[in-house]
Motif scaffolding. Structure first.
Motif, mmCIF file in Angstrom:
data_model
loop_
_atom_site.group_PDB
_atom_site.id
_atom_site.type_symbol
_atom_site.label_atom_id
_atom_site.label_comp_id
_atom_site.label_asym_id
_atom_site.label_seq_id
_atom_site.Cartn_x
_atom_site.Cartn_y
_atom_site.Cartn_z
ATOM 1 N N ARG A 1 0.826 -1.210 0.000
ATOM 2 C CA ARG A 1 0.000 0.000 0.000
ATOM 3 C C ARG A 1 0.858 1.256 0.000
ATOM 4 N NH1 ARG A 1 -3.483 -2.729 4.491
ATOM 5 N NH2 ARG A 1 -5.087 -3.797 3.265
ATOM 6 N N SER B 1 -12.519 0.084 4.121
ATOM 7 C CA SER B 1 -13.389 -0.961 4.670
ATOM 8 C C SER B 1 -12.594 -2.205 5.026
ATOM 9 C CB SER B 1 -14.489 -1.313 3.660
ATOM 10 O OG SER B 1 -15.320 -0.199 3.407
ATOM 11 N N SER B 2 -11.623 -2.541 4.179
ATOM 12 C CA SER B 2 -10.799 -3.722 4.421
ATOM 13 C C SER B 2 -9.927 -3.556 5.659
ATOM 14 C CB SER B 2 -9.922 -4.001 3.194
ATOM 15 O OG SER B 2 -8.996 -5.033 3.453
ATOM 16 N N VAL B 3 -9.298 -2.389 5.794
ATOM 17 C CA VAL B 3 -8.391 -2.146 6.921
ATOM 18 C C VAL B 3 -9.142 -2.156 8.247
ATOM 19 C CG1 VAL B 3 -6.917 -0.406 8.020
ATOM 20 C CG2 VAL B 3 -6.661 -0.909 5.582
ATOM 21 N N TYR B 4 -10.342 -1.568 8.261
ATOM 22 C CA TYR B 4 -11.059 -1.398 9.525
ATOM 23 C C TYR B 4 -12.158 -2.436 9.748
ATOM 24 C CZ TYR B 4 -8.633 3.044 9.902
ATOM 25 O OH TYR B 4 -7.661 4.001 10.009
ATOM 26 N N ALA B 5 -12.184 -3.470 8.930
ATOM 27 C CA ALA B 5 -13.248 -4.467 9.042
ATOM 28 C C ALA B 5 -13.299 -5.109 10.424
ATOM 29 C CB ALA B 5 -13.068 -5.538 7.967
ATOM 30 N N ASP B 6 -12.142 -5.379 11.013
ATOM 31 C CA ASP B 6 -12.094 -6.078 12.301
ATOM 32 C C ASP B 6 -11.586 -5.191 13.431
ATOM 33 O OD1 ASP B 6 -12.923 -8.456 11.032
ATOM 34 O OD2 ASP B 6 -10.862 -8.864 10.401
ATOM 35 N N ASP C 1 -13.042 0.882 -0.585
ATOM 36 C CA ASP C 1 -12.841 -0.552 -0.369
ATOM 37 C C ASP C 1 -11.629 -0.796 0.525
ATOM 38 O OD1 ASP C 1 -15.015 -1.075 -1.960
ATOM 39 O OD2 ASP C 1 -13.842 -1.553 -3.757
ATOM 40 N N LEU C 2 -10.568 -0.014 0.308
ATOM 41 C CA LEU C 2 -9.359 -0.152 1.120
ATOM 42 C C LEU C 2 -9.651 0.162 2.581
ATOM 43 C CD1 LEU C 2 -6.307 -0.381 1.617
ATOM 44 C CD2 LEU C 2 -6.079 1.985 0.833
#
Length: 363
Positions: free
Chosen positions: A108, A293-298, A290-291
């Motif tokens: 990234r 959302s992916s980083v902060y999903a958990d 999308d990035l």
């Protein structure tokens, strides 16, 4: 035994001109940094792959040089206070002269942590350690004749925050034994991490904090770079519109006919530039969302999220809208001028044909 730490966050990346792969990059970086007496304990760990752009564009912005995508660069560096004062606007990092530098590479964006060795959580501006180290490296590398390595600044560096780690417990809990409290202040905000001294050591807590921050900071930089690209495209498009508008302020027959016969191509170019800027922005914003959302999903605690999300609002739609309105006016003006020229030419042709017919009939 030290129980507190202060550090800055940003991005300091050595580039080796002409390096085509990992080994050439590592060889160049080793040769350069080891030639600087102030640097010691240099390590390049697990740097196994990288990106060598052909077009001059990387995921981290414009560059034609190889940049690693994995691994970490570590070293210690000593910069005396008197030297710090002469680097840039007399900026110093308190009384700190020893720094530990770590740059983590990922797909990234690279992230650098500069730890102010020996400093505690009372240090006012650990973020300035990024500036001091970067400017010192640039100066020292500049002294090496024929050296092909340079220090590249990627993204806003330092990140606009001062980071601390101390024993205790306050703020939001990241995991058992480690928490964070963000204090908003004028200028740079304070990010204060705390750890339970009985459950972990300062070193282990620092490693955890770095691991937690890397995905968030790298995502922040990626979003900021896309924002910078949008600004550059918007500025370029507005510049094209202003340049075309200036042609309509020019007086005279020559300027008039130049607009009629040349501006059609330029107007089409501006229209295509506008469409490209809008389409690219849509794709970038979708990818950035999308990035994030992916980083902060958990993650229930989102430390850098407010700063990253702010980048999504930097769309520069107002600038593009201004350029589009200007284009609409210019296209309308151009159409009118073409119609006038067409009418004039048709009338002139009619007069000429009429005169010729009259002359022929009178023979």
């Amino acid at each position: 035994m030290q129980t507190e730490a202060a550090f800055g966050v940003g991005c300091i990346v050595p580039e080796v001109v002409g390096a085509k792969d990992v080994e050439e990059w590592k060889s160049g970086v080793h040769a350069t940094l080891e030639a600087i007496p102030a640097i010691r304990d240099l390590e390049l760990e697990n740097i196994s792959r990288g990106f060598a752009p052909k077009s001059g564009i990387t995921p981290w912005g414009e560059s034609k040089e190889f940049t690693p995508e994995a691994g970490v660069m570590k070293f210690r560096i000593t910069i005396p206070s008197r030297v710090q004062s002469g680097l840039r606007a007399s900026r110093k990092v308190g009384d700190t002269e020893d720094f530990i530098v770590r740059t983590y590479f990922n797909h990234r964006h690279p992230v650098t942590f500069v730890i102010c060795d020996g400093a505690d959580a009372s240090l006012r501006t650990p973020s300035m350690s990024l500036v001091v180290v970067r400017e010192f490296l640039k100066r020292e590398i500049g002294k090496l004749q024929g050296d092909q390595t340079r220090i590249r600044k990627l993204g806003p560096s330092p990140f606009h925050g001062n980071f601390y780690l101390a024993a205790g417990s306050q703020g939001e809990q990241l995991v058992d034994g480690i928490s964070v409290d963000v204090k908003e202040r004028p200028g740079y905000h304070d990010f204060r991490f705390c750890y339970e001294q009985g459950s972990t050591s300062l070193g282990n807590a620092l490693e955890f904090v770095f691991a937690w921050l890397i995905p968030e900071i790298s995502a922040f930089y990626r979003v900021k770079i896309d924002s910078a690209k949008r600004m550059k495209r918007a500025t370029s498009t507005v510049g094209l519109a202003e340049g075309l508008a200036d042609t309509y302020a020019q007086r005279g027959v020559i300027a008039y006919f130049r607009r009629v016969f040349r501006n059609k191509r330029d107007l089409l170019g501006l229209r295509l530039s506008l469409l490209q800027a809008k389409l690219t922005a849509v794709n970038e914003l979708r990818a950035d969302e999308d990035l994030i959302s992916s980083v902060y999903a958990d993650r229930s605690v989102r430390i850098i999220h407010p700063y990253t999300h702010k980048g999504l609002s930097e769309t520069f739609e107002a600038e593009l809208e201004t350029a589009e309105k200007t284009l609409d006016i210019l296209e309308s003006q151009h159409t009118q001028e073409v119609q006038r020229v067409t009418t004039f030419c048709a009338s002139l042709l009619g007069v000429v044909v009429g005169a010729l017919l009259t002359a022929w009939l009178r023979r």
